[in-house]
Write a protein that holds these residues in place. Structure first.
Motif, short mmCIF file in Angstrom:
data_model
loop_
_atom_site.label_atom_id
_atom_site.label_comp_id
_atom_site.label_asym_id
_atom_site.label_seq_id
_atom_site.Cartn_x
_atom_site.Cartn_y
_atom_site.Cartn_z
N LEU A 66 0.96 -1.10 -0.22
CA LEU A 66 -0.08 -0.06 -0.26
C LEU A 66 0.85 1.15 0.04
O LEU A 66 0.52 2.23 -0.59
CB LEU A 66 -0.95 -0.12 1.29
N LYS A 67 2.04 1.38 0.99
CA LYS A 67 3.07 2.33 0.69
C LYS A 67 3.50 2.63 -0.64
O LYS A 67 3.66 3.63 -1.07
CB LYS A 67 4.12 2.02 1.76
N HIS A 89 -2.51 7.56 4.35
CA HIS A 89 -2.73 7.92 5.65
C HIS A 89 -3.41 6.45 5.85
O HIS A 89 -4.05 5.84 4.98
CB HIS A 89 -3.59 8.98 5.68
N ILE A 90 -3.45 6.20 7.15
CA ILE A 90 -4.09 4.91 7.55
C ILE A 90 -4.73 5.12 8.90
O ILE A 90 -4.33 5.76 10.11
CB ILE A 90 -3.12 3.45 7.66
N GLN A 91 -6.13 5.00 9.04
CA GLN A 91 -6.63 5.11 10.29
C GLN A 91 -7.21 3.57 10.64
O GLN A 91 -7.63 2.71 9.99
CB GLN A 91 -8.01 5.70 10.18
N ASN A 143 1.68 -0.84 15.14
CA ASN A 143 3.17 -0.78 15.19
C ASN A 143 3.59 -0.67 13.96
O ASN A 143 4.70 0.06 13.62
CB ASN A 143 3.64 -1.65 16.11
N ALA A 144 3.41 -1.84 13.00
CA ALA A 144 3.89 -1.95 11.68
C ALA A 144 3.45 -0.71 10.76
O ALA A 144 4.42 -0.37 9.91
CB ALA A 144 3.39 -3.25 11.13
N VAL A 145 2.28 -0.27 10.92
CA VAL A 145 1.99 1.03 10.12
C VAL A 145 2.90 2.10 10.54
O VAL A 145 3.36 2.77 9.56
CB VAL A 145 0.57 1.13 10.51
N LYS A 146 2.99 2.33 11.75
CA LYS A 146 3.98 3.30 12.36
C LYS A 146 5.33 3.21 11.61
O LYS A 146 6.15 4.03 11.16
CB LYS A 146 3.93 3.22 13.68
N PHE A 165 3.93 5.81 8.17
CA PHE A 165 2.52 6.61 7.73
C PHE A 165 2.03 7.25 9.00
O PHE A 165 1.99 7.07 10.18
CB PHE A 165 1.31 5.16 7.61
N PRO A 166 1.38 8.39 8.70
CA PRO A 166 0.58 9.08 9.76
C PRO A 166 -0.40 8.24 10.44
O PRO A 166 -1.25 7.56 9.52
CB PRO A 166 0.24 10.46 9.31
#
Length: 376
Positions: A107-108, A114-116, A145-148, A152-153
């Motif tokens: 996705l990156k 951005h991910i919520q 944690n993986a998203v961070k 990603f914000p």
């Protein structure tokens, strides 16, 4: 800006693509339609890409991917990549169930901005009970944690109901632990399954005041550091309605999984000829369709809204809520104390104020009247 009769209509700024209503969770507060339709009617990849092209040409700049659970679309990365090429700022709104680090990386690479991620509670057992999914909490934490770690914000979203409101301090502590950038503590709005389960979900007025005080106290201690907390109170506990979607057909355009173009998430409830992007251009839908023009401006308003000096602030409130609670979408939102139907809100709040303790609700969250069914 285009004039449509007496109405000056600006382009939409925000487009929400509800890619599917399919979802692995069974949250009792879900505001999706109770009748989810047939997945075979969902837009194809090509149809989504064409709709997004038309939305960008129309002027939309912010794009949300939602559902249901958008991760269930195997073509999500392809649609994200196309949206990125078109110049949208893109946001994935997800439960994180079904997310993997490998997919985060894809996705990156596709250009997602951005991910919520949603949580249901800071307590693992209660989180999983509300979500109706075993081991959901541990997976959400791992994916957060993986998203961070992939840059990603991050927005953490928690729908607040009577089931979890007393643990709001623990929820905020979880957000700090996870180093969230923004935290939306949004009390449930009552449509779909949430309305069906309202008597068990609506917090008391005392609970709302206590929760808001706890959020404000933490903000003061933070001194501008750490996550930004947004606490959204349920309008049932207000005297004036929320300016729903900043006004009907003003800045927001929603595309449902089957292609219906709607002025808000729940507008399909209204008896209007909802146009479909499969057979009509978005510009024509936005500027000229009966569905989008029905409640634009102020000429449609009956009293007391028509002569109210606050109508340009709240736009008469929510049309869907007016329909669900009064039987007529043109009525003043019954949340407003000036509405002749305000008593239905007072009765709901009175029942909530007399309701059982949240601890009992937490123990009984798996009761059948609190569980919604969704298609896998």
């Amino acid at each position: 800006m285009i004039r449509n009769g007496s109405k000056a209509v600006s382009p939409p700024l925000w487009l929400l693509a509800e890619l599917t209503y399919r979802c692995p969770l069974h949250c009792a507060y879900c505001s999706n339609p109770i009748n989810l339709g047939d997945p075979v009617d969902e837009l194809t990849t090509e149809e989504w890409c064409r709709a997004l092209e038309q939305g960008r040409e129309l002027g939309a700049v912010q794009l949300g991917f939602s559902g249901g659970e958008p991760l269930l679309r195997q073509d999500l990365e392809e649609i994200v990549a196309h949206a990125h090429q078109l110049g949208y700022y893109t946001n994935l709104i997800t439960s994180a169930v079904g997310l993997t680090e490998k997919r985060i990386i894809k996705l990156k690479a596709a250009g997602l901005d951005h991910i919520q991620i949603s949580f249901q509670s800071a307590d693992p057992d209660l989180n999983d009970a509300i979500a109706g999914k075993r081991n959901a909490f541990s997976h959400k934490k791992a994916m957060f944690n993986a998203v961070k770690s992939n840059g990603f914000p991050m927005v953490m979203n928690v729908v607040i109901t009577r089931q979890n409101i007393e643990s709001i301090e623990a929820i905020m502590a979880l957000a700090i632990e996870l180093d969230a950038d923004y935290v939306e503590l949004a009390t449930s709005q009552y449509y779909g399954w949430a309305l069906h389960n309202r008597d068990a979900l609506l917090p008391s007025h005392e609970q709302i005041e206590r929760a808001e005080a706890r959020v404000n106290a933490l903000r003061n201690r933070q001194e501008g550091k750490g996550p930004k907390f947004l606490f959204v109170t349920p309008d049932y506990h207000e005297q004036r309605p929320k300016p729903c979607m900043s006004g009907w057909g003003n800045i927001f355009l929603n595309i449902a999984p089957d292609g219906k173009a709607l002025p808000c998430h729940s507008a399909a409830l209204l008896d209007l000829p909802h146009p479909n992007v499969k057979d009509q251009a978005l510009s024509d839908i936005w500027y000229h369709s009966e569905s989008f023009n029905r409640f634009r401006g102020f000429d449609w308003m009956p009293e007391p809204c028509r002569s109210c000096n606050e109508k340009e602030t709240d736009f008469g409130g929510c049309r869907c809520q007016a329909l669900l609670l009064t039987g007529d979408a043109a009525n003043a939102d019954p949340v407003c104390s000036k509405s002749p139907h305000h008593k239905v809100i007072e009765e709901a709040v009175a029942k909530a104020n007399q309701g059982c303790h949240s601890e009992a609700l937490a123990r009984n969250v798996k009761n059948s009247h609190l569980i919604m069914s969704t298609k896998p």
